[in-house]
Write a protein that holds these residues in place. Sequence first.
Motif, mmCIF file in Angstrom:
data_model
loop_
_atom_site.group_PDB
_atom_site.id
_atom_site.type_symbol
_atom_site.label_atom_id
_atom_site.label_comp_id
_atom_site.label_asym_id
_atom_site.label_seq_id
_atom_site.Cartn_x
_atom_site.Cartn_y
_atom_site.Cartn_z
ATOM 1 N N LEU A 53 0.806 -1.231 0.000
ATOM 2 C CA LEU A 53 0.000 0.000 0.000
ATOM 3 C C LEU A 53 0.832 1.271 0.000
ATOM 4 O O LEU A 53 0.275 2.363 0.075
ATOM 5 C CB LEU A 53 -0.927 0.021 1.223
ATOM 6 C CG LEU A 53 -2.045 -1.013 1.241
ATOM 7 C CD1 LEU A 53 -2.921 -0.812 2.453
ATOM 8 C CD2 LEU A 53 -2.898 -0.903 -0.021
ATOM 9 N N ASP A 54 2.152 1.128 -0.097
ATOM 10 C CA ASP A 54 2.954 2.346 -0.037
ATOM 11 C C ASP A 54 2.648 3.216 -1.250
ATOM 12 O O ASP A 54 2.424 2.717 -2.351
ATOM 13 C CB ASP A 54 4.449 1.994 -0.012
ATOM 14 C CG ASP A 54 5.244 3.153 0.573
ATOM 15 O OD1 ASP A 54 4.622 4.053 1.175
ATOM 16 O OD2 ASP A 54 6.476 3.161 0.432
ATOM 17 N N TYR A 55 2.631 4.497 -1.009
ATOM 18 C CA TYR A 55 2.281 5.423 -2.076
ATOM 19 C C TYR A 55 3.045 6.721 -1.880
ATOM 20 O O TYR A 55 3.021 7.305 -0.795
ATOM 21 C CB TYR A 55 0.769 5.690 -2.046
ATOM 22 C CG TYR A 55 0.355 6.858 -2.883
ATOM 23 C CD1 TYR A 55 0.442 6.779 -4.267
ATOM 24 C CD2 TYR A 55 -0.098 8.044 -2.323
ATOM 25 C CE1 TYR A 55 0.094 7.847 -5.051
ATOM 26 C CE2 TYR A 55 -0.460 9.120 -3.096
ATOM 27 C CZ TYR A 55 -0.366 9.017 -4.466
ATOM 28 O OH TYR A 55 -0.704 10.078 -5.237
ATOM 29 N N ALA A 56 3.745 7.135 -2.907
ATOM 30 C CA ALA A 56 4.491 8.397 -2.794
ATOM 31 C C ALA A 56 3.887 9.412 -3.755
ATOM 32 O O ALA A 56 3.695 9.104 -4.934
ATOM 33 C CB ALA A 56 5.949 8.148 -3.145
ATOM 34 N N PRO A 57 3.569 10.598 -3.263
ATOM 35 C CA PRO A 57 3.010 11.598 -4.177
ATOM 36 C C PRO A 57 4.051 12.035 -5.202
ATOM 37 O O PRO A 57 5.251 12.004 -4.913
ATOM 38 C CB PRO A 57 2.642 12.757 -3.242
ATOM 39 C CG PRO A 57 3.484 12.578 -2.030
ATOM 40 C CD PRO A 57 3.727 11.106 -1.900
#
Lengths: 305, 184
Positions: A53-57
Motif C-alpha cells: 500500500l505504499d504510495y508516494a506523491p
Amino acid sequence: MAENAMFLQVLDACVDRVLKEGDSVEACLASYPEHTEQLEPLLRLAVQTRQTLDYAPAPSTAAVARARLHRAIQQRETHPPRGNSRRSFQRFAFARVHSYRWAIVASTAALLVLLASSGAVAASSGSQPDQPLYPVKRTAERARLALAFDQGAKARLHATYAERRVKEMAAMATKGDSRQIEALQSDLQGSLRQIRRTALPGRVPVVARPADAGRYTFPGPVPPYVPRMMPRGYQGQEARQGAEARELHQMLQSHMQLMELRFRLAMRDAPEPTKEQLRQALASAHVEYQELLVEFQRPASPERR
Amino acid sequence: MSGSDEAKKGADALADLFETEYGRIVRYVYVRIGDAGAAEELASDVFLRALEGIDAFEWRGVPMQAWLFRIARNLVVDYLRKHARRKLAPLDAAAEVASPDSPEEDALQTMERAEMLEAMEYLTAAQREVVSLRFFAGLSSQETAQVVKRSNGAVRELQSAALKTLRHVLAAKQGRTVQAKGGG
C-alpha cells in the motif's frame, strides 16, 4: 513484565527496525530467537502491508502543495490575521493594485483560500463530472493555474489535470455516459494543448495522426527521453529548464501508460457502445501524448525537419 | 519574544516540516481514505489549517509533528463522514496509484492493493489508525500515542491486534482463491 507485554514490545521494536531503519526481518528474528515463531508471520505481514500500500506523491504534486503553503505564509506576513484594525483598514483602503495581473492573482488566491477553508475543495477533489461538487473541483483547478507563476509549474498542472480527465473518462465509461466522455475528451485535448503552449512555445506537432483511429490497438513502446547535449559544466537557466523538461517528459510518459491501464479496467465494465467510444478516445489521446513526447526530443531551434 | 516573532517562528517551522512531513501525511491519509488524489489535497490542507492555527499552538506539550498528524486525523474523519456514501471501491482506489512500469505488472499490483485495502476494512478504526501512523507515516509508537491520545502500551496492543486480524483475513481470502481455482 507479563509475557504478552514483553512480546508486544519486541514486535514494536522489530517493526521500527524493519520499516524505519531498513533492517531485515531475519536480523530482527535473530535478536529475539525465543519469539521467532510468533514474531515472524506478523513481521513479514507488516512488511507486506507496507510494500503493497505504499504510495508516494509525485514531485509535482508536492511542489503545488509547497507553493500553496508558501503563498499562504507570505500572505499572512503581509496581512497578519490580528493587528491594528484601523491601520489594516487604511492599508486596505489606500493600497494600490499595481497591475491587473496581481489583482487577478489576489482574487484567485482569495477564492482558493475561501474554497479550501470551507472544505469544499477537499470534498470535491474526488468528485466526478456527474456529481454536484464537480464544478468546485474545476474552479479550484483554474484557480491553481492562475496562481502558478512560471511556465514549468503551469505545464505540470496541465499534465496533472489531463490525467484527472482520463480518470474521469474511465469512470464515466463504466456508467455508459457518452456525453460526459465526449466533453472530457475535449477537455483532455485542451489540457494537452496547453502543455505544448506552456512547455514548448512556438512548436507545431510533427507526428501525423493515423488516418483511422478506430483501428487502434493497445500501443507499443514509448520513446525514451534523450536529453540534448549540454557543454561540460554548463549551469544556469537552460540546465534548469532541461531538468524541468525531463521531469515533465517522465510525468507525461507515466500518465500515458497509466491511461492504458485505466481504460483497460474501464473497458471491462463499460457497456458495449461506450467501449467503442472509449477505444477511439484512447486512440486519439494516445497519439496526442505521443506527439508531445516526441516534441520534447526536438531541438529548441525553430528550424523544421 | 513578541507575538509576531512567535508567529514567524511557527510559520518557518511549518515550512521546514512540510519538507519532511508532507509525503508521510499523504501516505497516512491515503491508507485511511483509499483515494490518492483526495489524500494529496487533504495533506496540503493540513498545512494550511496548521498555519491558520499556528498562533494557538503551544511550543510546550505535543511536538509540532504530532499536532500536524492530529489535524490530518481530524480532516480524515471529516472526509470519511462526508464521503461515507460514495467511498471508492478498493479496486478503483488501488488503480489510482498503479505504477507505470508495465500494464501487466500494474494490473497485478492493482489487485494486490485492492485486496490489502479490502483487508484493512476489517480492522477497527483505532487499529487502522495505528497501522497507518506506524507503518506508513513512520511514527514511533510513542509519537503515535501522542497523536491518538492513548498510552504507549495501548498503541502496541492495537498494532499487534491489527496484524493478527489482517493475517486471518488475508489467509481466509487466499483460501477462498485456492478453493475457487481448485473448483474451477
